[in-house]
Design a protein around this motif. Structure first.
Motif, PDB file in Angstrom:
ATOM      1  N   TYR A 175      75.400  63.935 -52.216  1.00  0.00           N
ATOM      2  CA  TYR A 175      75.202  63.336 -50.896  1.00  0.00           C
ATOM      3  C   TYR A 175      73.962  63.909 -50.211  1.00  0.00           C
ATOM      4  CZ  TYR A 175      75.982  63.052 -45.828  1.00  0.00           C
ATOM      5  OH  TYR A 175      75.834  62.884 -44.483  1.00  0.00           O
ATOM      6  N   VAL A 176      73.797  65.231 -50.223  1.00  0.00           N
ATOM      7  CA  VAL A 176      72.646  65.852 -49.559  1.00  0.00           C
ATOM      8  C   VAL A 176      71.353  65.519 -50.295  1.00  0.00           C
ATOM      9  CG1 VAL A 176      71.592  68.047 -48.883  1.00  0.00           C
ATOM     10  CG2 VAL A 176      74.044  67.698 -48.565  1.00  0.00           C
ATOM     11  N   ARG A 177      71.379  65.569 -51.614  1.00  0.00           N
ATOM     12  CA  ARG A 177      70.162  65.284 -52.389  1.00  0.00           C
ATOM     13  C   ARG A 177      69.640  63.874 -52.085  1.00  0.00           C
ATOM     14  NH1 ARG A 177      67.863  67.269 -57.074  1.00  0.00           N
ATOM     15  NH2 ARG A 177      69.613  68.624 -57.571  1.00  0.00           N
ATOM     16  N   ALA A 178      70.558  62.950 -51.829  1.00  0.00           N
ATOM     17  CA  ALA A 178      70.169  61.560 -51.581  1.00  0.00           C
ATOM     18  C   ALA A 178      69.725  61.319 -50.142  1.00  0.00           C
ATOM     19  CB  ALA A 178      71.332  60.635 -51.916  1.00  0.00           C
ATOM     20  N   GLY A 179      69.703  62.381 -49.301  1.00  0.00           N
ATOM     21  CA  GLY A 179      69.224  62.229 -47.932  1.00  0.00           C
ATOM     22  C   GLY A 179      70.271  62.455 -46.869  1.00  0.00           C
ATOM     23  N   GLY A 180      71.445  62.965 -47.251  1.00  0.00           N
ATOM     24  CA  GLY A 180      72.514  63.199 -46.294  1.00  0.00           C
ATOM     25  C   GLY A 180      72.344  64.499 -45.517  1.00  0.00           C
ATOM     26  N   LEU A 300      68.980  74.599 -45.406  1.00  0.00           N
ATOM     27  CA  LEU A 300      68.276  74.379 -46.672  1.00  0.00           C
ATOM     28  C   LEU A 300      67.870  72.917 -46.755  1.00  0.00           C
ATOM     29  CD1 LEU A 300      67.495  75.452 -49.573  1.00  0.00           C
ATOM     30  CD2 LEU A 300      69.714  74.555 -50.317  1.00  0.00           C
ATOM     31  N   ASP A 301      66.579  72.670 -46.855  1.00  0.00           N
ATOM     32  CA  ASP A 301      66.108  71.318 -47.163  1.00  0.00           C
ATOM     33  C   ASP A 301      66.296  71.107 -48.656  1.00  0.00           C
ATOM     34  OD1 ASP A 301      65.275  70.691 -44.541  1.00  0.00           O
ATOM     35  OD2 ASP A 301      63.465  71.896 -44.823  1.00  0.00           O
ATOM     36  N   TYR A 302      67.129  70.130 -49.015  1.00  0.00           N
ATOM     37  CA  TYR A 302      67.517  69.948 -50.412  1.00  0.00           C
ATOM     38  C   TYR A 302      67.375  68.478 -50.774  1.00  0.00           C
ATOM     39  CZ  TYR A 302      70.283  70.358 -54.698  1.00  0.00           C
ATOM     40  OH  TYR A 302      70.693  70.334 -56.008  1.00  0.00           O
ATOM     41  N   GLY A 303      66.521  68.180 -51.766  1.00  0.00           N
ATOM     42  CA  GLY A 303      66.256  66.791 -52.079  1.00  0.00           C
ATOM     43  C   GLY A 303      65.681  66.100 -50.860  1.00  0.00           C
ATOM     44  N   GLY A 305      67.674  65.513 -48.185  1.00  0.00           N
ATOM     45  CA  GLY A 305      68.579  65.807 -47.086  1.00  0.00           C
ATOM     46  C   GLY A 305      68.526  67.262 -46.638  1.00  0.00           C
ATOM     47  N   ARG A 306      69.529  67.667 -45.863  1.00  0.00           N
ATOM     48  CA  ARG A 306      69.563  69.027 -45.330  1.00  0.00           C
ATOM     49  C   ARG A 306      71.002  69.535 -45.299  1.00  0.00           C
ATOM     50  NH1 ARG A 306      66.454  69.553 -40.090  1.00  0.00           N
ATOM     51  NH2 ARG A 306      64.742  69.811 -41.567  1.00  0.00           N
ATOM     52  N   LEU A 307      71.150  70.794 -45.712  1.00  0.00           N
ATOM     53  CA  LEU A 307      72.442  71.477 -45.695  1.00  0.00           C
ATOM     54  C   LEU A 307      72.351  72.665 -44.745  1.00  0.00           C
ATOM     55  CD1 LEU A 307      75.297  71.909 -46.896  1.00  0.00           C
ATOM     56  CD2 LEU A 307      74.227  73.270 -48.697  1.00  0.00           C
ATOM     57  N   ILE A 308      73.315  72.777 -43.835  1.00  0.00           N
ATOM     58  CA  ILE A 308      73.384  73.897 -42.888  1.00  0.00           C
ATOM     59  C   ILE A 308      74.664  74.668 -43.155  1.00  0.00           C
ATOM     60  CG2 ILE A 308      73.500  74.565 -40.453  1.00  0.00           C
ATOM     61  CD1 ILE A 308      72.058  71.965 -39.759  1.00  0.00           C
ATOM     62  N   VAL A 309      74.552  75.983 -43.255  1.00  0.00           N
ATOM     63  CA  VAL A 309      75.731  76.839 -43.381  1.00  0.00           C
ATOM     64  C   VAL A 309      75.866  77.634 -42.084  1.00  0.00           C
ATOM     65  CG1 VAL A 309      76.726  78.838 -44.547  1.00  0.00           C
ATOM     66  CG2 VAL A 309      75.708  77.002 -45.887  1.00  0.00           C
ATOM     67  N   CYS A 310      77.022  77.501 -41.431  1.00  0.00           N
ATOM     68  CA  CYS A 310      77.270  78.147 -40.141  1.00  0.00           C
ATOM     69  C   CYS A 310      78.544  78.972 -40.243  1.00  0.00           C
ATOM     70  CB  CYS A 310      77.408  77.100 -39.044  1.00  0.00           C
ATOM     71  SG  CYS A 310      77.932  77.775 -37.452  1.00  0.00           S
ATOM     72  N   THR A 311      78.424  80.301 -40.163  1.00  0.00           N
ATOM     73  CA  THR A 311      79.608  81.155 -40.187  1.00  0.00           C
ATOM     74  C   THR A 311      79.908  81.720 -38.791  1.00  0.00           C
ATOM     75  OG1 THR A 311      78.397  83.184 -40.779  1.00  0.00           O
ATOM     76  CG2 THR A 311      79.143  81.780 -42.592  1.00  0.00           C
ATOM     77  N   PRO A 339      64.604  66.165 -37.286  1.00  0.00           N
ATOM     78  CA  PRO A 339      63.869  65.501 -38.365  1.00  0.00           C
ATOM     79  C   PRO A 339      64.084  66.203 -39.703  1.00  0.00           C
ATOM     80  CG  PRO A 339      62.475  65.861 -36.436  1.00  0.00           C
ATOM     81  CD  PRO A 339      63.728  66.626 -36.203  1.00  0.00           C
ATOM     82  N   LEU A 340      64.276  65.412 -40.724  1.00  0.00           N
ATOM     83  CA  LEU A 340      64.430  65.981 -42.072  1.00  0.00           C
ATOM     84  C   LEU A 340      63.066  66.287 -42.666  1.00  0.00           C
ATOM     85  CD1 LEU A 340      67.234  63.635 -43.497  1.00  0.00           C
ATOM     86  CD2 LEU A 340      67.486  65.933 -42.562  1.00  0.00           C
TER      87      LEU A 340
END
Length: 365
Positions: A175-180, A300-303, A305-311, A339-340
């Motif tokens: 999902y993230v790699r495809a722009g999610g 992390l900008d991945y593919g 899309g973007r992934l955020i880790v929040c602890t 913006p991505l």
């Protein structure tokens, strides 16, 4: 031999709660100590100001017996009609002037009063087996639906969702790699280390700082380190008062558990700060703990899309602490709308094997 200061309220003497909303009551205590060998008379006067304007004050007089510790509770009722701009909280201060015998003591306690944040809007897809994160999102104004892998404006993996169902990670990567856009909330720190290989700080972080170099990416705008410390309430991601297995005795000395004894989660901001990954594309947005080497928020900008880790322990504090609530609203708005920055899909290297080995070492394929 004598001492006076402003402490937390009755029943929570060590609490450092300092974020409040209009209409709320600020509860504190004055602590007076007489460690001399004679009874001492005392006078204690306190004044509360907001934006330099006095809002309340009080005074107490009396005597302290030998070795006496006196706790004097007081409260400040914040005017419900107090006008606080949406964008900027109002700074307040409680000032204490006390005299014990012939000795004068002074203390100050800074606090902030927040206006109401705008509620969020829109729909968020969630994976949240225990429902804690979904409940928080609803309280912030968002509509939620369960995620089945389909496209969505934002996917949020709730507290311990990956721990409870690690298979969802494969769907998330596609999902993230495809722009999610995806946001992973706090997971059990032992699971993070065991399953993901990240090192996690063994202490609950109560002071967190924005990363100065991340201002272009920061979701928090004018929020600063005062808004990211000592949140009201108790964190619950890890056990507050664990029972330690074994006797921890070696000879005549007591052996400590790794990182010392843990007792209490009051005022926590993050129960699982992750050591900043050294060779990766992760970008820390907040930092904390030893040498500021840990982060409770990174992206992390991945593919495409973007992934955020929040602890951050948002689920535990958004109801009681207006600063935590504001952080949550700003973070979700950022995750939805920033913006991505799509990553290159292919890297070609021209050079010798030494350079190739270096690129392999830092994680460039």
């Amino acid at each position: 031999p004598t001492l006076a200061w402003i402490a937390g309220p009755a029943g929570a003497y060590t609490a450092k709660d300092h974020h409040f909303s209009p209409g709320q009551k600020i509860e504190k205590q004055i602590v007076l100590i007489n460690d001399t060998r004679q009874p001492q008379s005392f006078t204690a006067a306190w004044t509360a100001t907001i934006g330099g304007q006095e809002v309340d004050k009080g005074q107490r007089q009396g005597s302290l017996a030998v070795s006496e510790i006196k706790l004097i509770p007081f409260d400040i009722a914040l005017d419900a009609a107090l006008r606080i701009p949406h964008s900027e909280p109002a700074d307040g201060r409680i000032t204490l002037a006390a005299t014990i015998g012939q000795t004068r003591h002074e203390d100050t306690f800074a606090f902030r009063v927040f206006g109401e944040d705008k509620l969020g809007s829109g729909q968020i897809a969630v994976v949240d087996p225990n429902g804690m994160t979904r409940k928080m999102l609803a309280s912030l104004g968002y509509r939620t639906r369960s995620w089945n892998g389909a496209a969505a404006p934002l996917v949020v993996l709730g507290r311990n969702a990956l721990k409870d169902d690690s298979a969802v990670a494969a769907r998330l990567e596609r999902y993230v790699r495809a722009g999610g856009r995806a946001l992973i909330c706090a997971q059990d720190p032992e699971w993070i280390t065991r399953a993901l290989g990240w090192r996690v700080c063994p202490k609950v972080a109560r002071r967190v700082f924005p990363v100065p170099s991340a201002t272009l990416h920061s979701p928090f705008g004018i929020l600063d380190s005062e808004d990211l410390r000592d949140w009201t309430g108790n964190s619950t991601l890890i056990e507050a008062c664990p029972e330690y297995a074994g006797n921890y005795l070696r000879g005549n000395e007591r052996e400590q558990p790794y990182a010392g004894w843990h007792w209490g989660n009051r005022g926590g901001v993050s129960s699982a700060p992750i050591e900043k990954p050294h060779r990766s594309g992760w970008r820390p947005l907040l930092e904390c703990e030893f040498d500021l080497g840990y982060t409770p928020l990174m992206e992390l900008d991945y593919g495409r899309g973007r992934l955020i880790v929040c602890t951050l322990d948002l689920e535990d504090h958004v109801v009681q602490d207006p600063a935590a609530r504001r952080v949550a609203v700003r973070l979700l708005d950022y995750a939805l709308h920033s913006p991505l920055s799509p990553q290159l899909s292919k890297v070609v290297y021209l050079g010798d094997t030494t350079g190739a080995a270096w690129l392999d070492q830092i994680g460039v394929s």
